[in-house]
Design an enzyme around this catalytic site. Structure first.
Site, PDB file in Angstrom:
ATOM      1  N   ARG A  14       0.850  -1.205   0.000  1.00  0.00           N
ATOM      2  CA  ARG A  14       0.000   0.000   0.000  1.00  0.00           C
ATOM      3  C   ARG A  14       0.874   1.239   0.000  1.00  0.00           C
ATOM      4  NH1 ARG A  14      -0.839   2.703   4.720  1.00  0.00           N
ATOM      5  NH2 ARG A  14      -2.378   4.380   4.717  1.00  0.00           N
ATOM      6  N   ARG A  57      -5.295  19.736   8.148  1.00  0.00           N
ATOM      7  CA  ARG A  57      -4.027  19.671   8.884  1.00  0.00           C
ATOM      8  C   ARG A  57      -3.598  21.053   9.350  1.00  0.00           C
ATOM      9  NH1 ARG A  57      -0.981  14.934   8.697  1.00  0.00           N
ATOM     10  NH2 ARG A  57      -1.825  13.323   7.341  1.00  0.00           N
ATOM     11  N   LYS A 200     -12.461   3.743   2.397  1.00  0.00           N
ATOM     12  CA  LYS A 200     -12.012   3.708   3.790  1.00  0.00           C
ATOM     13  C   LYS A 200     -13.149   4.259   4.654  1.00  0.00           C
ATOM     14  CE  LYS A 200      -7.738   5.217   4.422  1.00  0.00           C
ATOM     15  NZ  LYS A 200      -6.578   6.123   4.274  1.00  0.00           N
ATOM     16  N   THR A 258      -5.035   0.203  10.993  1.00  0.00           N
ATOM     17  CA  THR A 258      -4.651   1.248  11.954  1.00  0.00           C
ATOM     18  C   THR A 258      -4.374   0.720  13.362  1.00  0.00           C
ATOM     19  OG1 THR A 258      -6.277   2.637  10.793  1.00  0.00           O
ATOM     20  CG2 THR A 258      -5.026   3.654  12.571  1.00  0.00           C
TER      21      THR A 258
END
Length: 465
Positions: A14, A57, A200, A258
């Site tokens: 990935r 962010r 996701k 995760t």
């Protein structure tokens, strides 16, 4: 290192497009393709491109800022600000997305701040849980998703890069509804690109739309980091189970991701809780389990893969009861009904082939052009390996994601017996089995190969040259 990771247990490489550039990712793609070209009868490594998505962010800071509990701290949409009490954010609608009383989470909850008020360009907060604020930290609002589009301009550039390189999967970040999937699939169709789309599930908005998102997709990823930031952390295990169950009901692959071995970023052995986490994902019937920072920048990438591989194998070995038949998906009288169709017959044969292989303790060989029968057999979780022989490179790559499937590329001849013999010889040569072992051979699926359209076969054969 790519070679070593593959030999230790990696099935999919990935690439996280939040980091690196096309040049660095091109190097990884080329290395994986080189590995696959040299390992034609062994482990196949698929390539997944993970889009950055609409991440919010904080801006760059010259040096880390220490946030103390009770301290006032601000976020501004004015670019380039970095002072002891204010930093920039990269998202202009940040002001309209947050309200007084909201909780801001930094790095998935490593730090948290309570929103007290806001002006036209600044959100004023008080630190609840302090820590060290570094550059470009990920920001979430508890219980809310940003109103950004799921696929950004950068993502489209990365998606085109994936099409040019023939990647096998896209993992699409922060999918909120099925429209995003339809849009991407329409683009891929127009580009004549055979790439599967894995959403996701990581935003609060995605949960009410879970069924329609997965129905439109080719699988799903349980992205627990942001999911646990946007929703109460105690909901994450229940949502993980629900997402896995939904994918299983639609016969689509599901990845759990995760923090699976987070401690191994810095330590050579995992915590016992992490080992249990892997085992739970396997027991819940996930197709794949994923490492992120552990292999991207951790100190012990090979050890992390080995731990994950061995724990998964050990857990799988404890799950199977050869006396228990997989649940039949067609009623006994279904053959007499007008609504009976070929797909139901394939499901019935997949179920019976699994039951036979489990009872006789044999591996399964299946020949497939589109992958459907191999996927169906994986869904029934036989106790032994499914060797899926295909003459299509794209199908071989895609099947690398499915639990229990070893995809092998092989040209099919017009002579069924000659092809069967070559397949068994290749398994003997690869030491996947020994001469005299028995195998269950399945001929069924959406496309007929060497058989009449109405005929389905399950055979048990002795392996011999």
């Amino acid at each position: 290192m790519i070679w070593k990771l593959a030999e230790t247990g990696m099935n999919v490489a990935r690439m996280n497009m939040s980091h690196g550039d096309h040049q660095s990712h091109q190097k990884v793609i080329d290395l994986v393709k080189e590995y696959n070209a040299e390992n034609t009868d062994g482990n196949t490594i698929a390539i997944m491109l993970d889009t950055k998505g609409p991440e919010v962010r904080s801006g760059d800071v010259p040096e880390p800022i220490m946030l103390e509990e009770g301290q006032e701290f601000n976020f501004t949409i004015t670019r380039g600000v970095s002072t002891i009490d204010t930093v920039s954010v990269n998202y202009d609608d940040f002001i309209s997305d947050v309200e007084a009383g909201d909780i801001l989470l930094v790095d998935g909850g490593m730090m948290s701040l309570a929103v007290k008020s806001k002006t036209t360009d600044t959100v004023k907060c008080v630190v609840v849980d302090g820590g060290e604020l570094k550059s470009r930290r990920h920001l979430n609002v508890r219980g809310k998703s940003a109103t950004l589009p799921s696929i950004t301009e950068k993502d489209w550039e990365d998606i085109k890069f994936g099409v040019e390189n023939g990647v096998d999967f896209y993992a699409v970040s922060f999918v909120k509804d099925a429209n995003v999937i339809h849009e991407l699939k329409a683009y891929l169709k127009s580009a004549n690109a055979d790439i599967h789309v894995i959403p996701k599930i990581e935003s609060a908005d995605s949960i009410p739309n879970l069924q329609s998102i997965i129905a439109a997709s080719d699988g799903a990823m349980v992205a627990r980091g942001d999911l646990g930031a946007e929703l109460p952390v105690e909901e994450v295990p229940l949502l993980q189970e629900e997402i896995i169950r939904t994918c299983r009901s639609m016969q689509k692959p599901v990845i759990v991701a995760t923090n699976m071995l987070e401690s191994m970023i810095d330590h050579p052995t995992p915590t016992r809780a992490e080992v249990s986490d892997i085992a739970i994902a396997v027991r819940e019937a996930a197709d794949a389990i994923m490492l992120s920072g552990e292999t991207a920048h951790g100190k012990y990438p090979l050890k992390a893969v080995k731990v994950m591989h061995t724990v998964a194998l050990r857990t799988e070995a404890s799950l199977y009861d050869p006396t228990k038949a997989p649940s039949l998906v067609a009623r006994p009288q279904a053959l007499l009904n007008d609504d009976f169709c070929k797909s139901q017959l394939s499901k019935m044969f997949g179920s019976h082939a699994t039951m036979m292989a489990n009872t006789l303790r044999t591996p399964i060989i299946v020949f497939t052009r589109v992958g459907s029968m191999a996927v169906l057999l994986s869904h029934y979780r036989p106790s032994s390996t499914i060797y899926a022989f295909t003459n299509e490179v794209r199908v071989k790559q895609r099947l690398a994601l499915y639990q229990g499937v070893v995809p092998i590329l092989m040209e099919f001849s017009d002579d069924a017996e000659e092809t069967f013999s070559r397949a068994i010889t290749s398994l003997l040569d690869g030491k996947y089995m020994s001469e005299g072992d028995y195998v269950t051979l399945v001929q069924s699926g959406s496309q007929s190969i060497w058989r009449e359209e109405s005929t389905h076969h399950i055979q048990v054969r002795k392996a011999q040259r």
